[in-house]
Design a protein around this motif. Structure first.
Motif, PDB file in Angstrom:
ATOM      1  N   ARG A  63      -6.445 -11.081   8.737  1.00  0.00           N
ATOM      2  CA  ARG A  63      -7.789 -11.157   8.164  1.00  0.00           C
ATOM      3  C   ARG A  63      -7.695 -11.982   6.877  1.00  0.00           C
ATOM      4  O   ARG A  63      -7.028 -11.584   5.930  1.00  0.00           O
ATOM      5  CB  ARG A  63      -8.329  -9.762   7.858  1.00  0.00           C
ATOM      6  N   ARG A  64      -8.373 -13.100   6.859  1.00  0.00           N
ATOM      7  CA  ARG A  64      -8.391 -13.966   5.665  1.00  0.00           C
ATOM      8  C   ARG A  64      -9.766 -13.896   5.028  1.00  0.00           C
ATOM      9  O   ARG A  64     -10.782 -14.086   5.705  1.00  0.00           O
ATOM     10  CB  ARG A  64      -8.051 -15.414   6.040  1.00  0.00           C
ATOM     11  N   GLY A 103      -0.277  -7.470   2.637  1.00  0.00           N
ATOM     12  CA  GLY A 103      -1.131  -8.425   1.963  1.00  0.00           C
ATOM     13  C   GLY A 103      -0.411  -9.719   1.625  1.00  0.00           C
ATOM     14  O   GLY A 103       0.819  -9.772   1.558  1.00  0.00           O
ATOM     15  N   TYR A 104      -1.200 -10.754   1.404  1.00  0.00           N
ATOM     16  CA  TYR A 104      -0.683 -12.078   1.041  1.00  0.00           C
ATOM     17  C   TYR A 104      -1.698 -12.714   0.098  1.00  0.00           C
ATOM     18  O   TYR A 104      -2.892 -12.801   0.422  1.00  0.00           O
ATOM     19  CB  TYR A 104      -0.506 -12.933   2.295  1.00  0.00           C
ATOM     20  N   ARG A 158       4.163  -5.302   1.596  1.00  0.00           N
ATOM     21  CA  ARG A 158       3.617  -4.071   2.169  1.00  0.00           C
ATOM     22  C   ARG A 158       3.043  -3.216   1.040  1.00  0.00           C
ATOM     23  O   ARG A 158       3.740  -2.908   0.083  1.00  0.00           O
ATOM     24  CB  ARG A 158       4.706  -3.295   2.902  1.00  0.00           C
ATOM     25  N   LEU A 159       1.774  -2.859   1.160  1.00  0.00           N
ATOM     26  CA  LEU A 159       1.105  -2.065   0.133  1.00  0.00           C
ATOM     27  C   LEU A 159       0.692  -0.712   0.709  1.00  0.00           C
ATOM     28  O   LEU A 159       0.016  -0.655   1.738  1.00  0.00           O
ATOM     29  CB  LEU A 159      -0.129  -2.797  -0.388  1.00  0.00           C
ATOM     30  N   ASN A 160       1.108   0.357   0.041  1.00  0.00           N
ATOM     31  CA  ASN A 160       0.701   1.719   0.401  1.00  0.00           C
ATOM     32  C   ASN A 160       0.092   2.377  -0.826  1.00  0.00           C
ATOM     33  O   ASN A 160       0.682   2.338  -1.914  1.00  0.00           O
ATOM     34  CB  ASN A 160       1.889   2.546   0.886  1.00  0.00           C
ATOM     35  N   ARG A 209      -5.065 -12.373   2.198  1.00  0.00           N
ATOM     36  CA  ARG A 209      -4.941 -12.196   3.644  1.00  0.00           C
ATOM     37  C   ARG A 209      -4.319 -10.829   3.904  1.00  0.00           C
ATOM     38  O   ARG A 209      -3.481 -10.364   3.127  1.00  0.00           O
ATOM     39  CB  ARG A 209      -4.062 -13.292   4.253  1.00  0.00           C
ATOM     40  N   TRP A 210      -4.713 -10.222   5.022  1.00  0.00           N
ATOM     41  CA  TRP A 210      -4.248  -8.871   5.333  1.00  0.00           C
ATOM     42  C   TRP A 210      -3.993  -8.723   6.822  1.00  0.00           C
ATOM     43  O   TRP A 210      -4.719  -9.278   7.646  1.00  0.00           O
ATOM     44  CB  TRP A 210      -5.286  -7.839   4.882  1.00  0.00           C
TER      45      TRP A 210
END
Length: 221
Positions: A63-64, A103-104, A158-160, A209-210
């Motif tokens: 997803r951008r 995420g990016y 990686r995001l938590n 982006r995800w």
């Protein structure tokens, strides 16, 4: 000679494996249950005068989302700044919940929120947590004393984010490492958002982006 080396090599490998596991940390999702989040629960918030495809793209699972600092707000007449965000329409008011996503953030994107936990006890605050990007640093709101990651540009991370509602506590992990624990701001209705939401001193163009976004809970639902 070979027989004497085998135990030594084995012990070395065990030690290295243990150190790697300790460095990586425990999986933040251990003990949680995945919540089904169908595609129709990914709600796009974008400039009100633009069609979705001009600020959002879903391709090959990524997803951008992008926005310009001079875009219109989410709704006509709103005082809020421009955004292109996904609202995860899975609200909660109690228990322990967790956001996970990869995420990016492209280099150059700055002055923007890329993830938030919506909901607070009241004005002037609407969120109980926001993660901003400033010059490649992922920080808690705009508090430079609470840097979650020093360089997230041009890489997948990686995001938590774990939210314990009753304890009013939030814990943030990056790449499995605990990076931040902060108190919440109350509220009785919460949900997760991610994307780009203009903040202070933004770049003209902002993008994130995800992929593999998931929601977990320890709460029966």
């Amino acid at each position: 000679m070979a027989k004497r080396l085998v135990p030594w090599l084995f012990n070395l490998l065990v030690t290295l494996w243990t150190l790697c596991c300790q460095a990586a940390g425990a999986d933040p999702t251990t003990g949680f249950t995945a919540v089904e989040v169908s595609e129709d629960r990914f709600k796009l918030h974008k400039p009100y005068d633009l069609p979705p495809e001009q600020r959002y793209e879903l391709r090959d699972g990524v997803r951008r989302l992008w926005v310009y600092c001079d875009d219109k707000p989410f709704s006509a007449g709103s005082p809020n700044k421009p955004r292109a965000e996904i609202l995860l329409n899975r609200t909660y008011s109690s228990g322990v919940w967790q956001f996970e996503g990869y995420g990016y953030v492209p280099a150059g994107t700055t002055g923007v929120s890329v993830m938030q936990v919506f909901g607070a006890a009241g004005p002037p605050r609407n969120t109980t947590l926001m993660l901003h990007v400033y010059g490649g640093r992922l920080v808690y709101y705009r508090d430079e004393t609470k840097v979650v990651d020093g360089d997230i540009y041009d890489r997948w991370f990686r995001l938590n984010v774990v939210h314990d509602v009753e304890a009013s506590a939030l814990t943030v992990f990056v790449d499995g490492q605990q990076r931040l624990t902060v108190p919440g701001y109350g509220g009785h209705r919460h949900y997760f958002k991610f994307g780009v939401y203009t903040q202070t001193d933004p770049s003209h163009y902002m993008e994130s982006r995800w992929r593999d976004v998931k929601v977990y809970t320890k709460t029966p639902y």
